[in-house]
Design a protein around this motif. Structure first.
Motif, PDB file in Angstrom:
ATOM      1  N   ASN A  54       0.848  -1.197   0.000  1.00  0.00           N
ATOM      2  CA  ASN A  54       0.000   0.000   0.000  1.00  0.00           C
ATOM      3  C   ASN A  54       0.880   1.241   0.000  1.00  0.00           C
ATOM      4  O   ASN A  54       2.110   1.153   0.011  1.00  0.00           O
ATOM      5  CB  ASN A  54      -1.006  -0.016   1.153  1.00  0.00           C
ATOM      6  N   ASN A  55       0.230   2.385  -0.016  1.00  0.00           N
ATOM      7  CA  ASN A  55       0.980   3.632  -0.209  1.00  0.00           C
ATOM      8  C   ASN A  55       1.403   4.305   1.089  1.00  0.00           C
ATOM      9  O   ASN A  55       1.317   5.509   1.204  1.00  0.00           O
ATOM     10  CB  ASN A  55       0.102   4.628  -0.965  1.00  0.00           C
ATOM     11  N   THR A  56       1.826   3.561   2.069  1.00  0.00           N
ATOM     12  CA  THR A  56       2.190   4.207   3.333  1.00  0.00           C
ATOM     13  C   THR A  56       3.505   4.964   3.177  1.00  0.00           C
ATOM     14  O   THR A  56       4.384   4.535   2.434  1.00  0.00           O
ATOM     15  CB  THR A  56       2.354   3.146   4.433  1.00  0.00           C
ATOM     16  N   GLN A  80       9.420   3.214  -3.902  1.00  0.00           N
ATOM     17  CA  GLN A  80       8.141   2.692  -4.401  1.00  0.00           C
ATOM     18  C   GLN A  80       8.295   2.044  -5.775  1.00  0.00           C
ATOM     19  O   GLN A  80       9.014   2.548  -6.632  1.00  0.00           O
ATOM     20  CB  GLN A  80       7.149   3.835  -4.530  1.00  0.00           C
ATOM     21  N   LYS A  82       5.958   0.595  -8.948  1.00  0.00           N
ATOM     22  CA  LYS A  82       4.593   0.514  -9.518  1.00  0.00           C
ATOM     23  C   LYS A  82       4.447  -0.853 -10.168  1.00  0.00           C
ATOM     24  O   LYS A  82       5.258  -1.256 -10.996  1.00  0.00           O
ATOM     25  CB  LYS A  82       4.435   1.656 -10.532  1.00  0.00           C
ATOM     26  N   THR A  89       1.058   0.019  -5.835  1.00  0.00           N
ATOM     27  CA  THR A  89       2.477   0.355  -5.723  1.00  0.00           C
ATOM     28  C   THR A  89       2.988  -0.304  -4.452  1.00  0.00           C
ATOM     29  O   THR A  89       2.258  -0.415  -3.465  1.00  0.00           O
ATOM     30  CB  THR A  89       2.726   1.874  -5.619  1.00  0.00           C
ATOM     31  N   THR A  90       4.209  -0.757  -4.493  1.00  0.00           N
ATOM     32  CA  THR A  90       4.732  -1.520  -3.355  1.00  0.00           C
ATOM     33  C   THR A  90       6.103  -0.984  -2.929  1.00  0.00           C
ATOM     34  O   THR A  90       6.731  -0.196  -3.650  1.00  0.00           O
ATOM     35  CB  THR A  90       4.917  -3.007  -3.730  1.00  0.00           C
ATOM     36  N   LYS A  91       6.523  -1.460  -1.766  1.00  0.00           N
ATOM     37  CA  LYS A  91       7.912  -1.283  -1.324  1.00  0.00           C
ATOM     38  C   LYS A  91       8.362  -2.647  -0.819  1.00  0.00           C
ATOM     39  O   LYS A  91       7.564  -3.353  -0.196  1.00  0.00           O
ATOM     40  CB  LYS A  91       7.986  -0.277  -0.176  1.00  0.00           C
TER      41      LYS A  91
END
Ligand code: 9MR
Length: 585
Positions: A54-56, A80, A82, A89-91
């Motif tokens: 998620n976009n944290t 991030q 995509k 989008t991930t990390k």
């Protein structure tokens, strides 16, 4: 099913969710944790990657010991990424340096805790066995006793001792309505039918797992009724289906029926409650060739077990040869269910497994027969087909299985150095390509292209893993083993859906697979050790999907036969992959 069980079944999602929440109180977002990781766990010396989906804004993560609550590692999340296959989008979080055995969870500020996972030398042992045992639960025609099946014990169903020859399959000596016996075998999937085409790749994959790791499998006890009889259990299980396959050959001409089936798919009932007429339907060229390939392969493998199974190997080889002869005399008989239903009654509406491009089946059958018999009569077809391109296999795409057999039998004297070199370098090139591409957002080999997310996509992940393990065995270059493990991580939870795709494994496994016994038995937990199909944006079942993009189009509801069914050809590559990495690490 009694009324209490019906109620249980209806309430099961609620009960299970509640139970999970209670059992793991204190963990945030149990049902849809945005921290995606292998929910079963990691080998001490393996790469360990989790993905934040998620976009944290957070940039840090902590690995915390479950017991002491101490932070054992603090790391940085990646930039991030995509995803190419959804709007996510991930990390990524790499904690490979944590090697000490134990139970841990990941904490990310602003996100919360992940599921608990283990780091342990034996971490994959149970799940590896369980996907193998999954086949036992698919057995037709015998009761599953509690001492082997646990709470999923059930009565026998589908004895298949009185099966009618469908008009489409009528021939000399066996007219329409003729009664044959076609017992044993595995139910194909969530349905109770038995198909030769799908047995083709499934049986070969299991035989190849055994052949590649014989010592490992000799020690693997699956608690089957046959365990301890002097055969490795993986072969005991495979025999159960081979015995059925042998009954699918017409002794009058060597032709092989495409399937042993009900006329229509039945309700979600236990097999013992099904009473419909069973038929063997139309012989086909691909059925004969897949059958010939499996039987020629089995003849080699079972030659070493002449003491336990006197004459079995010869019987398989004779069956393989006569199926091949039939195919040569009938080179273009395809299974087309619509055409069949126009010409014959009753209509048959179960799975088609229709395949009209069978160059790969010719190559595969010729290769297996050539290795087993060393008879030159199979070289013509082999030479015609050996330069055809191959790709990651599936039920209708079996050319790669011929290549695997060539790699395994380099010393057989059957193949020229030129052929062996070509096959070897093609396999290495394919494996390199797999490692280069893939789903960067989830750090998996799975996700080479959108096309990987298809009906039964989890078998794509499994089959990619097989190729990587075979190339690892050849080269001993660890990057291939790590690639295979990345797909294990995918299947066990590091993916865009957040599910561990094997029933009974991990923290968030499927609870409602499209699987008649699991739906019909009144037991909350589905039958364990079954691999569900996985993300499939085709969504052909038109049921409710919470997410619909290529890598997210998965729904854990029993109606979803296009994303949540189980099938023998999806378990087999996962058996090979899990047990293979379990062997190496
Ligand atoms: O696995 C098969 C998939 O590749 C096809 O697209 C699909 C539709 O023809 O059928 C799948 O196979 C099913 C079979 O026909 C019947 N038993 C269940 C199988 C898995 O869904």
């Amino acid at each position: 099913m009694d009324s209490a069980n019906v109620l249980n079944k209806l309430l099961s999602p609620v009960i299970v969710t509640a139970a999970l929440c209670c059992a793991q109180a204190g963990f945030a977002q149990q049902s849809t944790s945005p921290i995606r990781l292998n929910q079963v766990g990691f080998f001490p010396d393996a790469k360990k990657i989790a993905v934040l989906a998620n976009n944290t804004a957070s940039n840090e993560f902590y690995i915390i010991s479950e017991k002491s609550k101490d932070t054992v590692y603090k790391g940085q999340l990646s930039a991030q990424i995509k995803s190419d296959y959804s709007s996510l989008t991930t990390k990524t979080a790499d904690f490979s340096t944590v090697k000490k055995q134990g139970k841990y969870y990941m904490f990310i500020p602003g996100v919360g805790n992940s599921y608990t996972f283990s780091i342990d030398k034996n971490v994959l042992e149970d799940v590896s066995k369980s996907v193998m045992k999954g086949y036992y639960y698919q057995r037709a025609g015998m009761p599953l006793e509690e001492k082997y099946a646990g709470k999923w014990h059930r009565a026998a169903g589908y004895p298949d001792t009185k099966v009618l020859v469908h008009p489409s399959a009528a021939g000399k000596g066996r007219p329409a309505g003729f009664v044959i016996s076609s017992p044993k075998g595995w139910f194909d999937a969530g349905d109770y039918n038995k198909y030769i085409i799908n047995s083709g790749i499934t049986v070969a994959t299991l035989l190849s797992a055994y052949e590649d790791y014989p010592e490992y499998y000799k020690k693997l006890n699956l608690n089957l009724p046959e365990s301890g009889n002097g055969l490795p259990d993986i072969l005991n299980e495979t025999l159960y289906n081979l015995d059925w396959m042998l009954t699918m050959q017409d002794p009058n001409d060597g032709g092989v029926y495409a399937k042993c089936t009900d006329a229509d798919f039945n309700a979600m009932i236990l097999p013992e409650l099904a009473t419909g007429t069973r038929y063997v339907v139309q012989k086909s060229t691909p059925a004969a060739l897949d059958f010939a390939a499996d039987m020629a392969y089995a003849a080699r493998v079972f030659k070493a077990f002449e003491k336990q199974l006197p004459g079995y190997s010869d019987k398989c080889l004779a069956a393989a040869k006569s199926a091949w002869d039939w195919a040569e005399q009938h080179p273009d008989v395809y299974y087309d269910q619509n055409a069949l239903n126009k010409n014959f009654d009753p209509d048959i509406t179960t799975g088609g497994y229709g395949d009209k491009n069978i160059k790969d089946e010719w190559l595969w059958a010729a290769t297996e027969l050539l290795v087993t018999t060393k008879d030159k009569q199979y070289t013509k077809v082999f030479n015609e087909r050996i330069n055809d391109a191959v790709s990651i296999p599936g039920w209708s795409n079996v050319g790669m299985l011929a290549h695997y057999t060539i790699l395994k039998n380099q010393d057989s004297g059957v193949f020229s150095a030129v052929v062996i070199d070509k096959v070897k370098s093609a396999a290495i090139a394919m494996a390199d390509k797999l490692l280069e591409s893939g789903n960067k957002a989830f750090a998996t080999v799975m996700g080479q292209s959108k096309g990987d997310y298809n009906w039964g996509s989890n078998s794509v992940a499994g089959n990619q893993g097989i190729l990587l393990l075979k190339v690892y065995a050849m080269t001993r270059d660890k990057k291939y083993l790590e690639g295979a493990l990345a797909n294990v991580d995918y299947l066990l939870g590091r993916n865009a859906t957040g599910y561990c795709f094997i029933t009974g494994a991990g923290t968030k496994p499927p609870l409602h697979p499209h699987h008649r016994p699991s739906e019909g038995d009144g037991i909350v937990e589905p039958v364990p050790g079954l691999v569900v199909g996985g993300p499939n944006p085709g969504m052909q079942d038109k049921s409710y999907y919470p997410f619909t993009e290529p890598e997210t189009a998965y729904t854990d509801i029993a109606e979803s036969y296009a994303s949540n069914e189980i099938a023998i050809n999806w378990n087999a590559p996962v058996v090979y992959l899990l047990n293979g990495v379990n062997f190496y690490y």
